[in-house]
Design a protein around this motif. Sequence first.
Motif, PDB file in Angstrom:
ATOM      1  N   SER A 140       0.733  -1.201   0.005  1.00 62.17           N
ATOM      2  CA  SER A 140       0.108   0.021   0.003  1.00 62.17           C
ATOM      3  C   SER A 140       0.779   1.210  -0.137  1.00 62.17           C
ATOM      4  CB  SER A 140      -0.780  -0.026   1.220  1.00 62.17           C
ATOM      5  OG  SER A 140      -2.153   0.959   0.936  1.00 62.17           O
ATOM      6  N   TYR A 141       0.133   2.301   0.354  1.00 58.43           N
ATOM      7  CA  TYR A 141       0.921   3.805   0.129  1.00 58.43           C
ATOM      8  C   TYR A 141       1.326   4.085   1.414  1.00 58.43           C
ATOM      9  CZ  TYR A 141      -3.885   5.331   0.525  1.00 58.43           C
ATOM     10  OH  TYR A 141      -5.273   5.660   1.243  1.00 58.43           O
ATOM     11  N   ASN A 142       0.842   3.414   2.673  1.00 57.09           N
ATOM     12  CA  ASN A 142       1.191   3.934   4.003  1.00 57.09           C
ATOM     13  C   ASN A 142       1.583   2.496   4.912  1.00 57.09           C
ATOM     14  OD1 ASN A 142      -1.363   3.267   5.387  1.00 57.09           O
ATOM     15  ND2 ASN A 142      -2.015   5.517   4.379  1.00 57.09           N
ATOM     16  N   LYS A 143       1.918   2.748   6.298  1.00 57.81           N
ATOM     17  CA  LYS A 143       2.236   1.500   6.956  1.00 57.81           C
ATOM     18  C   LYS A 143       0.956   0.795   7.133  1.00 57.81           C
ATOM     19  CE  LYS A 143       5.796   2.058   9.832  1.00 57.81           C
ATOM     20  NZ  LYS A 143       6.736   2.549  10.777  1.00 57.81           N
ATOM     21  N   PHE A 144      -0.126   1.776   7.855  1.00 55.05           N
ATOM     22  CA  PHE A 144      -1.104   1.127   8.170  1.00 55.05           C
ATOM     23  C   PHE A 144      -1.838   0.342   7.351  1.00 55.05           C
ATOM     24  CE2 PHE A 144      -6.026   1.822   8.756  1.00 55.05           C
ATOM     25  CZ  PHE A 144      -6.290   0.967   9.714  1.00 55.05           C
ATOM     26  N   LEU A 145      -2.150   0.697   5.982  1.00 51.03           N
ATOM     27  CA  LEU A 145      -2.864  -0.110   5.152  1.00 51.03           C
ATOM     28  C   LEU A 145      -2.027  -1.212   4.701  1.00 51.03           C
ATOM     29  CD1 LEU A 145      -4.333   2.969   3.038  1.00 51.03           C
ATOM     30  CD2 LEU A 145      -5.377   1.450   4.730  1.00 51.03           C
ATOM     31  N   ALA A 146      -0.722  -1.123   4.442  1.00 43.75           N
ATOM     32  CA  ALA A 146       0.100  -2.175   4.068  1.00 43.75           C
ATOM     33  C   ALA A 146      -0.001  -3.404   5.336  1.00 43.75           C
ATOM     34  CB  ALA A 146       1.523  -1.914   4.338  1.00 43.75           C
ATOM     35  N   LYS A 147      -0.284  -3.045   6.615  1.00 43.75           N
ATOM     36  CA  LYS A 147      -0.330  -3.837   7.576  1.00 43.75           C
ATOM     37  C   LYS A 147      -1.704  -4.767   7.534  1.00 43.75           C
ATOM     38  CE  LYS A 147       0.539  -6.171  11.900  1.00 43.75           C
ATOM     39  NZ  LYS A 147      -0.743  -6.905  11.769  1.00 43.75           N
ATOM     40  N   VAL A 148      -2.696  -3.992   7.147  1.00 39.65           N
ATOM     41  CA  VAL A 148      -4.164  -4.517   7.166  1.00 39.65           C
ATOM     42  C   VAL A 148      -4.009  -5.341   6.031  1.00 39.65           C
ATOM     43  CG1 VAL A 148      -6.472  -3.800   6.448  1.00 39.65           C
ATOM     44  CG2 VAL A 148      -5.143  -2.613   8.035  1.00 39.65           C
ATOM     45  N   ALA A 149      -3.362  -4.888   4.808  1.00 40.86           N
ATOM     46  CA  ALA A 149      -3.370  -5.734   3.640  1.00 40.86           C
ATOM     47  C   ALA A 149      -2.496  -7.292   3.964  1.00 40.86           C
ATOM     48  CB  ALA A 149      -2.633  -4.873   2.403  1.00 40.86           C
ATOM     49  N   MET A 166     -10.068   3.415  -0.865  1.00 37.28           N
ATOM     50  CA  MET A 166     -10.316   3.853   0.385  1.00 37.28           C
ATOM     51  C   MET A 166     -11.580   4.839   0.377  1.00 37.28           C
ATOM     52  SD  MET A 166      -8.370   2.890   2.444  1.00 37.28           S
ATOM     53  CE  MET A 166      -8.542   4.030   3.862  1.00 37.28           C
ATOM     54  N   PRO A 167     -12.356   4.807   1.428  1.00 33.08           N
ATOM     55  CA  PRO A 167     -12.181   4.010   2.765  1.00 33.08           C
ATOM     56  C   PRO A 167     -13.003   2.815   2.801  1.00 33.08           C
ATOM     57  CG  PRO A 167     -13.767   5.941   3.028  1.00 33.08           C
ATOM     58  CD  PRO A 167     -13.426   6.078   1.641  1.00 33.08           C
ATOM     59  N   TYR A 220      -8.334   9.210  13.495  1.00 41.86           N
ATOM     60  CA  TYR A 220      -9.446   9.875  12.597  1.00 41.86           C
ATOM     61  C   TYR A 220      -8.670   9.843  11.394  1.00 41.86           C
ATOM     62  CZ  TYR A 220     -12.515  13.323  10.638  1.00 41.86           C
ATOM     63  OH  TYR A 220     -13.284  13.851   9.966  1.00 41.86           O
ATOM     64  N   HIS A 221      -7.584  10.197  11.249  1.00 44.87           N
ATOM     65  CA  HIS A 221      -7.055  10.234   9.886  1.00 44.87           C
ATOM     66  C   HIS A 221      -6.577   8.636   9.136  1.00 44.87           C
ATOM     67  CE1 HIS A 221      -6.904  14.384   9.307  1.00 44.87           C
ATOM     68  NE2 HIS A 221      -6.043  14.616  10.489  1.00 44.87           N
ATOM     69  N   ARG A 222      -6.073   7.947  10.240  1.00 44.54           N
ATOM     70  CA  ARG A 222      -5.583   6.618   9.712  1.00 44.54           C
ATOM     71  C   ARG A 222      -6.756   5.836   9.204  1.00 44.54           C
ATOM     72  NH1 ARG A 222      -2.128   4.989  14.412  1.00 44.54           N
ATOM     73  NH2 ARG A 222      -0.871   6.405  13.380  1.00 44.54           N
ATOM     74  N   ILE A 223      -8.033   5.898   9.554  1.00 41.40           N
ATOM     75  CA  ILE A 223      -9.038   5.137   8.971  1.00 41.40           C
ATOM     76  C   ILE A 223      -9.576   5.754   7.771  1.00 41.40           C
ATOM     77  CG2 ILE A 223      -9.791   4.110  11.040  1.00 41.40           C
ATOM     78  CD1 ILE A 223     -12.211   6.036  11.244  1.00 41.40           C
ATOM     79  N   ARG A 224      -9.167   6.976   7.512  1.00 48.67           N
ATOM     80  CA  ARG A 224      -9.350   7.701   6.293  1.00 48.67           C
ATOM     81  C   ARG A 224      -8.047   7.611   5.087  1.00 48.67           C
ATOM     82  NH1 ARG A 224     -12.648   9.281   9.969  1.00 48.67           N
ATOM     83  NH2 ARG A 224     -14.517  10.315   9.437  1.00 48.67           N
ATOM     84  N   GLY A 225      -7.175   6.787   5.324  1.00 51.62           N
ATOM     85  CA  GLY A 225      -6.084   6.422   4.699  1.00 51.62           C
ATOM     86  C   GLY A 225      -4.922   7.224   4.679  1.00 51.62           C
ATOM     87  N   ILE A 226      -4.819   8.065   5.983  1.00 47.60           N
ATOM     88  CA  ILE A 226      -3.738   9.100   6.057  1.00 47.60           C
ATOM     89  C   ILE A 226      -2.955   8.442   7.304  1.00 47.60           C
ATOM     90  CG2 ILE A 226      -3.119  11.443   6.644  1.00 47.60           C
ATOM     91  CD1 ILE A 226      -6.123  12.213   5.535  1.00 47.60           C
ATOM     92  N   ASP A 227      -1.855   8.283   6.776  1.00 48.61           N
ATOM     93  CA  ASP A 227      -0.695   7.600   7.726  1.00 48.61           C
ATOM     94  C   ASP A 227       0.808   7.976   7.336  1.00 48.61           C
ATOM     95  OD1 ASP A 227       0.859   6.355   9.531  1.00 48.61           O
ATOM     96  OD2 ASP A 227       0.439   4.365   9.313  1.00 48.61           O
ATOM     97  N   ASP A 228       1.291   9.092   8.059  1.00 50.24           N
ATOM     98  CA  ASP A 228       2.674   9.658   7.381  1.00 50.24           C
ATOM     99  C   ASP A 228       3.769   9.046   8.191  1.00 50.24           C
ATOM    100  OD1 ASP A 228       1.193  11.206   5.688  1.00 50.24           O
ATOM    101  OD2 ASP A 228       0.916  12.878   7.312  1.00 50.24           O
TER     102      ASP A 228
END
Length: 349
Positions: A140-149, A166-167, A220-228
Amino acid sequence: MERSILHVDMDAFFASVEQRDNYKLRGKPVIVGGTTERGVVSTCSYEARKFGVHSAMPLFIARQKCPQGIFVPVRYWRYKEVSDKVFAILREITPFVEPLSIDEAYLDISHLNTNPKDVAMQIKKSVYSELALTISIGVSYNKFLAKVASDWNKPNGIKVIDESMMPEILFPLSIKKVYGLGKTTVSKLNNIGIFTIKELYELDKEYFEEYLGKHSLEIYHRIRGIDDREVEVSSERKSFGRETTLKNNTKDIEEIKKHLLFFSQEINIMLKRSNNKVKTITIKLKSQSFENRTKSKTIGYYTDDVNTIYAIASELIDSMYLEEPLRLIGLSVSSIEEKKQLEQIKFNI
C-alpha cells in the motif's frame, strides 16, 4: 514521490520452521510453546488453528481444544537463524527495512522503479525457493494499510490496497485492526456500539477526542487512509532473553540455577550469532501467586561470555529471598553493543 510500503509477515513462523525441519510434522497440528501444561502457546500451525488454538493460549487449554496436537518446545536460536536469512533477502531488495519482530517487517520500496506487487512476488518467490517457507505481504501507500493488507489473505497471501479503494475497503473490518487502538479503547468503543471501522468512521470528529484521547486525530486520519509514519531503518536490538513457566512450582535454588544456566547458554548463542555483547543481566521471577519480581546488575565492561552471564544470574538469585515457590523464571541481557563498534572504539583509543 508516491510512497510504496510493504508489510511482510512470515506465516505461523515458529511452527512452519518446525514443520520444515521435520517432515513428519508437515500437515499436522503443531503447537510451539513447550511440552508441559504450564506454559503458553508461542505459535501454532494453521492445522492447529482450525481447532481454535492461538498464540498466548495456555497450553492446557490448547491440549483440550486439540488433543491430537503435536507439542514442541521453543527453539528460539533456530528461529533467529532462519529469521536472519529472511531479513537478508529483504535487505537485498531495499536497505529501508524496519524490523518489527523476528518474523515481521516494513519495507519502503518507493525508490524502486518497479511495480510494488512485482517486488512482493519476488520476495515471496525468494523466501520459498531459498528457505521453503511462505510469507504474506501487504502492499500500500502507507504503513497502516500495508499491515491491514498483509493480514488479508493469510497464509501465503498478497494484497494491494490503493487510494481508489479507500475508505470503503476498511468498513467491514473490526476496529481491532486499527493500529493505535488498544484492548481498553476497543472495549470502550464496543460499549457504545462501535465494532466496525465503518461505525468508527461515521463517529463525529469531536467524539474522537472524547473517546480516544491524545491519539484521536491520528486514528481519525488513519481510517481515512492517512498515515505519515516513516519506515524507520534500525536493526538495533534492546535485549535478548529467555523465560519458561515451570512444570511444578519450586523454591529449590539449585533447580532454578539449572534453568538459568540453560538460558545463559541460549543467550550466549544469540549474542555470538548477532555479533553483540552486553553489560546488564536481569532475572525475572513470577511467584505461584503471580507476583512479578526482577533484579538486575550492570557490570563495567561488555561481555558475551556464558560463564560471566551465568555467574551474575546466580549471584542475583542468591541475593533474593523467595517467600513462596516460583512458577516462572526468566533471564535477559541488555545494554547491547556490537562487537565491531567496540573494536572501532578500541582502535580509536
